[in-house]
Design a protein around this motif. Structure first.
Motif, PDB file in Angstrom:
ATOM      1  N   LEU A   5      -8.594  14.158  15.231  1.00 11.11           N
ATOM      2  CA  LEU A   5      -7.807  15.117  16.009  1.00 11.11           C
ATOM      3  C   LEU A   5      -6.605  15.577  15.196  1.00 11.11           C
ATOM      4  O   LEU A   5      -5.952  14.765  14.540  1.00 11.11           O
ATOM      5  CB  LEU A   5      -7.308  14.475  17.310  1.00 11.11           C
ATOM      6  CG  LEU A   5      -8.332  14.170  18.390  1.00 11.11           C
ATOM      7  CD1 LEU A   5      -7.702  13.368  19.514  1.00 11.11           C
ATOM      8  CD2 LEU A   5      -8.937  15.454  18.951  1.00 11.11           C
ATOM      9  N   THR A   6      -6.325  16.868  15.266  1.00 12.43           N
ATOM     10  CA  THR A   6      -5.118  17.404  14.640  1.00 12.43           C
ATOM     11  C   THR A   6      -4.327  18.107  15.726  1.00 12.43           C
ATOM     12  O   THR A   6      -4.861  18.953  16.450  1.00 12.43           O
ATOM     13  CB  THR A   6      -5.460  18.406  13.515  1.00 12.43           C
ATOM     14  OG1 THR A   6      -6.253  17.731  12.547  1.00 12.43           O
ATOM     15  CG2 THR A   6      -4.199  18.942  12.849  1.00 12.43           C
ATOM     16  N   GLY A   7      -3.062  17.714  15.850  1.00 13.07           N
ATOM     17  CA  GLY A   7      -2.244  18.314  16.892  1.00 13.07           C
ATOM     18  C   GLY A   7      -0.787  17.949  16.750  1.00 13.07           C
ATOM     19  O   GLY A   7      -0.346  17.439  15.720  1.00 13.07           O
ATOM     20  N   LYS A   8      -0.054  18.217  17.821  1.00 19.35           N
ATOM     21  CA  LYS A   8       1.386  18.002  17.843  1.00 19.35           C
ATOM     22  C   LYS A   8       1.703  16.807  18.744  1.00 19.35           C
ATOM     23  O   LYS A   8       1.166  16.703  19.847  1.00 19.35           O
ATOM     24  CB  LYS A   8       2.040  19.270  18.393  1.00 19.35           C
ATOM     25  CG  LYS A   8       3.538  19.254  18.405  1.00 19.35           C
ATOM     26  CD  LYS A   8       4.053  20.588  18.941  1.00 19.35           C
ATOM     27  CE  LYS A   8       5.456  20.419  19.461  1.00 19.35           C
ATOM     28  NZ  LYS A   8       5.857  21.479  20.351  1.00 19.35           N
ATOM     29  N   ILE A   9       2.574  15.924  18.256  1.00 17.36           N
ATOM     30  CA  ILE A   9       2.953  14.759  19.050  1.00 17.36           C
ATOM     31  C   ILE A   9       3.964  15.199  20.114  1.00 17.36           C
ATOM     32  O   ILE A   9       5.028  15.715  19.793  1.00 17.36           O
ATOM     33  CB  ILE A   9       3.573  13.660  18.168  1.00 17.36           C
ATOM     34  CG1 ILE A   9       2.539  13.175  17.144  1.00 17.36           C
ATOM     35  CG2 ILE A   9       4.048  12.486  19.023  1.00 17.36           C
ATOM     36  CD1 ILE A   9       3.104  12.232  16.107  1.00 17.36           C
ATOM     37  N   ILE A  17       0.621   7.272  21.815  1.00 18.59           N
ATOM     38  CA  ILE A  17       1.215   8.590  21.606  1.00 18.59           C
ATOM     39  C   ILE A  17       0.463   9.587  22.483  1.00 18.59           C
ATOM     40  O   ILE A  17      -0.680   9.334  22.884  1.00 18.59           O
ATOM     41  CB  ILE A  17       1.162   9.065  20.128  1.00 18.59           C
ATOM     42  CG1 ILE A  17      -0.287   9.248  19.655  1.00 18.59           C
ATOM     43  CG2 ILE A  17       1.934   8.145  19.213  1.00 18.59           C
ATOM     44  CD1 ILE A  17      -0.400  10.066  18.389  1.00 18.59           C
ATOM     45  N   LEU A  18       1.136  10.685  22.782  1.00 14.53           N
ATOM     46  CA  LEU A  18       0.499  11.784  23.502  1.00 14.53           C
ATOM     47  C   LEU A  18       0.392  12.922  22.499  1.00 14.53           C
ATOM     48  O   LEU A  18       1.408  13.432  22.014  1.00 14.53           O
ATOM     49  CB  LEU A  18       1.335  12.189  24.720  1.00 14.53           C
ATOM     50  CG  LEU A  18       0.766  13.322  25.574  1.00 14.53           C
ATOM     51  CD1 LEU A  18      -0.603  12.964  26.146  1.00 14.53           C
ATOM     52  CD2 LEU A  18       1.727  13.659  26.714  1.00 14.53           C
ATOM     53  N   LEU A  19      -0.855  13.272  22.141  1.00 14.04           N
ATOM     54  CA  LEU A  19      -1.111  14.290  21.127  1.00 14.04           C
ATOM     55  C   LEU A  19      -1.693  15.528  21.790  1.00 14.04           C
ATOM     56  O   LEU A  19      -2.709  15.446  22.485  1.00 14.04           O
ATOM     57  CB  LEU A  19      -2.088  13.732  20.080  1.00 14.04           C
ATOM     58  CG  LEU A  19      -2.313  14.581  18.840  1.00 14.04           C
ATOM     59  CD1 LEU A  19      -1.095  14.512  17.921  1.00 14.04           C
ATOM     60  CD2 LEU A  19      -3.539  14.090  18.076  1.00 14.04           C
ATOM     61  N   ILE A  24      -4.644  20.586  25.237  1.00 11.38           N
ATOM     62  CA  ILE A  24      -5.062  19.364  25.934  1.00 11.38           C
ATOM     63  C   ILE A  24      -4.277  18.189  25.366  1.00 11.38           C
ATOM     64  O   ILE A  24      -4.146  18.039  24.150  1.00 11.38           O
ATOM     65  CB  ILE A  24      -6.581  19.103  25.759  1.00 11.38           C
ATOM     66  CG1 ILE A  24      -7.388  20.276  26.325  1.00 11.38           C
ATOM     67  CG2 ILE A  24      -6.997  17.805  26.424  1.00 11.38           C
ATOM     68  CD1 ILE A  24      -8.853  20.255  25.974  1.00 11.38           C
ATOM     69  N   GLY A  25      -3.754  17.334  26.251  1.00 11.81           N
ATOM     70  CA  GLY A  25      -2.996  16.161  25.805  1.00 11.81           C
ATOM     71  C   GLY A  25      -3.878  14.921  25.771  1.00 11.81           C
ATOM     72  O   GLY A  25      -4.459  14.547  26.786  1.00 11.81           O
ATOM     73  N   GLY A  42       5.694  17.650  12.593  1.00 13.25           N
ATOM     74  CA  GLY A  42       5.330  18.552  13.676  1.00 13.25           C
ATOM     75  C   GLY A  42       3.865  18.397  14.027  1.00 13.25           C
ATOM     76  O   GLY A  42       3.503  18.041  15.128  1.00 13.25           O
ATOM     77  N   SER A  43       2.995  18.634  13.045  1.00 16.94           N
ATOM     78  CA  SER A  43       1.565  18.532  13.263  1.00 16.94           C
ATOM     79  C   SER A  43       1.032  17.308  12.514  1.00 16.94           C
ATOM     80  O   SER A  43       1.504  16.981  11.433  1.00 16.94           O
ATOM     81  CB  SER A  43       0.884  19.799  12.739  1.00 16.94           C
ATOM     82  OG  SER A  43      -0.498  19.713  12.931  1.00 16.94           O
TER      83      SER A  43
END
Length: 196
Positions: A5-9, A17-19, A24-25, A42-43
């Protein structure tokens, strides 16, 4: 299967963690080693393992693919679940874990919360051959193979020196000065006492 998964924390609440990925979290459990490597980027990209049980579906995330590989090896050991595997990876980095298994250091493994002496010994027995064959991507692999060739009698000599009244660190220091990897336990003890 969710593999990466690639996303923002959005939130950090160790070990979770919530990514946010595409709106979608995802709640992801991570070892502390991955937490420390995250900083405040950031990402972020996490290698993930999706674990399904009767009563829960849990996502585990790792900064490096090597950590994910080791996590999967750990949960294959009978009696070691994902939470214990996460605790082990939080307590020991990749090189330390592989060295502990290669050198049969059950005392170090048993220092992990949730792991007793018997489980540590079971980990060593079941993982020793598997980890030796494991192909890891990271640069830590060189240090692992180098220290895996240490004289197997060193640990026995260290235990004997401790039985003689030397502190653990003191015994390790005395033995680390000996460079000959072919000595027997008795020869190691004799040389360590001469080096004192």
């Amino acid at each position: 299967m969710i593999a990466r998964l690639t996303g923002k924390i959005l939130e950090k609440n160790p070990p979770e963690i919530l990514l946010e990925v595409g709106g979608i979290g995802y709640e992801i459990l991570c070892p502390m080693s991955s937490f420390y490597a995250m900083s405040d980027q950031g990402s972020i990209t996490l290698h993930t393992h999706f674990h399904v049980k009767e009563d829960a579906q849990t996502l585990y995330g790792f900064i490096s693919k090597d950590e994910k590989t080791l996590f999967r090896e750990l949960i294959r050991v009978n009696g070691v679940g994902p939470k214990v595997a996460l605790a082990i990876l939080s307590h020991l980095n990749i090189a330390s874990l592989m060295n502990a298994v290669a050198n049969e250091d059950d005392a170090l493994l048993a220092k992990t919360p949730g792991i007793g002496k018997k489980t540590a010994q079971k980990l060593i027995v079941e993982l020793k051959d598997r980890l030796a064959k494991l192909e890891l991507n990271g640069s830590n692999h060189q240090t692992i193979t180098a220290s895996a060739n240490i004289n197997p009698n060193t640990q026995k000599a260290a235990q004997a020196l401790q039985a003689l009244g030397f502190k653990t660190k003191e015994a390790e220091k005395m033995l680390s000065a000996i460079k000959d990897d072919a000595l027997s336990t008795e020869e190691l003890i004799r040389q360590a006492l001469q080096n004192k």
